[in-house]
Design an enzyme around this catalytic site. Sequence first.
Site, PDB file in Angstrom:
ATOM      1  N   ARG A 135       0.830  -1.251   0.041  1.00 23.42           N
ATOM      2  CA  ARG A 135      -0.001  -0.036   0.053  1.00 23.42           C
ATOM      3  C   ARG A 135       0.963   1.296   0.135  1.00 23.42           C
ATOM      4  NH1 ARG A 135      -0.131  -4.564   1.402  1.00 23.42           N
ATOM      5  NH2 ARG A 135       0.417  -4.055   3.554  1.00 23.42           N
ATOM      6  N   CYS A 172      -6.067  -2.710   8.474  1.00 24.36           N
ATOM      7  CA  CYS A 172      -4.930  -1.986   7.752  1.00 24.36           C
ATOM      8  C   CYS A 172      -5.493  -0.487   7.656  1.00 24.36           C
ATOM      9  CB  CYS A 172      -4.457  -2.457   6.649  1.00 24.36           C
ATOM     10  SG  CYS A 172      -3.184  -1.464   5.574  1.00 24.36           S
ATOM     11  N   LYS A 211       7.169  -5.514  10.803  1.00 22.32           N
ATOM     12  CA  LYS A 211       6.738  -6.210   9.852  1.00 22.32           C
ATOM     13  C   LYS A 211       7.822  -7.650   9.748  1.00 22.32           C
ATOM     14  CE  LYS A 211       3.689  -3.297   7.099  1.00 22.32           C
ATOM     15  NZ  LYS A 211       2.675  -4.130   6.863  1.00 22.32           N
ATOM     16  N   CYS A 239      -1.282   2.953  12.397  1.00 22.86           N
ATOM     17  CA  CYS A 239      -0.889   1.897  11.551  1.00 22.86           C
ATOM     18  C   CYS A 239      -0.978   0.708  12.558  1.00 22.86           C
ATOM     19  CB  CYS A 239       0.588   1.900  11.245  1.00 22.86           C
ATOM     20  SG  CYS A 239       1.388   0.427  10.150  1.00 22.86           S
TER      21      CYS A 239
END
Length: 231
Positions: free
Chosen positions: A49, A79, A158, A189
């Site tokens: 994204r 998200c 991540k 986030c």
Amino acid sequence: MSKVLGVLGGMGPAATVDFLTKLQAFTPAQKDQDHIRVIVDINPQVPDRNDPFAKPGPVLAEMAGALRGAGAEVLAIACNTAHAYADLVSRSAGLPLVDMIGTAAKAARDTGARRAGVLGTKQAVKLYREYLAAQGMGLVTLPPEAQEGFMTLLYKIKGGDTGPEVRQAMADLGQILVAEGAEAVIAGCTEVPLALGPKSLSVPLLDAGELLAKRCVNVCLGLEPAPLLEA
């Protein structure tokens, strides 16, 4: 009978699992059958994204349609940045979407804050600017170098790194927002809460994923109305 929730996830996987944990924790239940039914697509193959040349929209729309086909009656996207495609997702499935950005912006206003800082990607921050303005609030953003530092931290999280250095660095970024005048900080986030807790900041820290989970439970149990579908 509670509504069936469809979750577009995998952006990233750990953040989706965290969202599902919160969803379960906020559901008032004494036995299995008291919980809401949740259909989840944890799809890490959604194009990035944050890449301006990627095209996640069609993939998200396909996921939404498949969730409806599997029985979902209301949707959620785990998200923040993917909410740039929220209208497309809702229209593609013909289902109402519980909007995480709008939910968090309203919660920020309810704290009494006049200006909120956001720890999020550039696209997420852009969305929050619009939603906070609709609540009569100002937005506090990180300086450019600090925003680049945030993205570095995001990809470390991540990759599974939520160690002391990452946690301290995320707290430092939050404190920059406070120093710049933020009276509340939104974890904009879904990876941020994996490395930052409310005790790390001197102002309220609003976990957008947690707020979304609470609202999804309320909508699915009929404790508040489902969002209206756009005409």
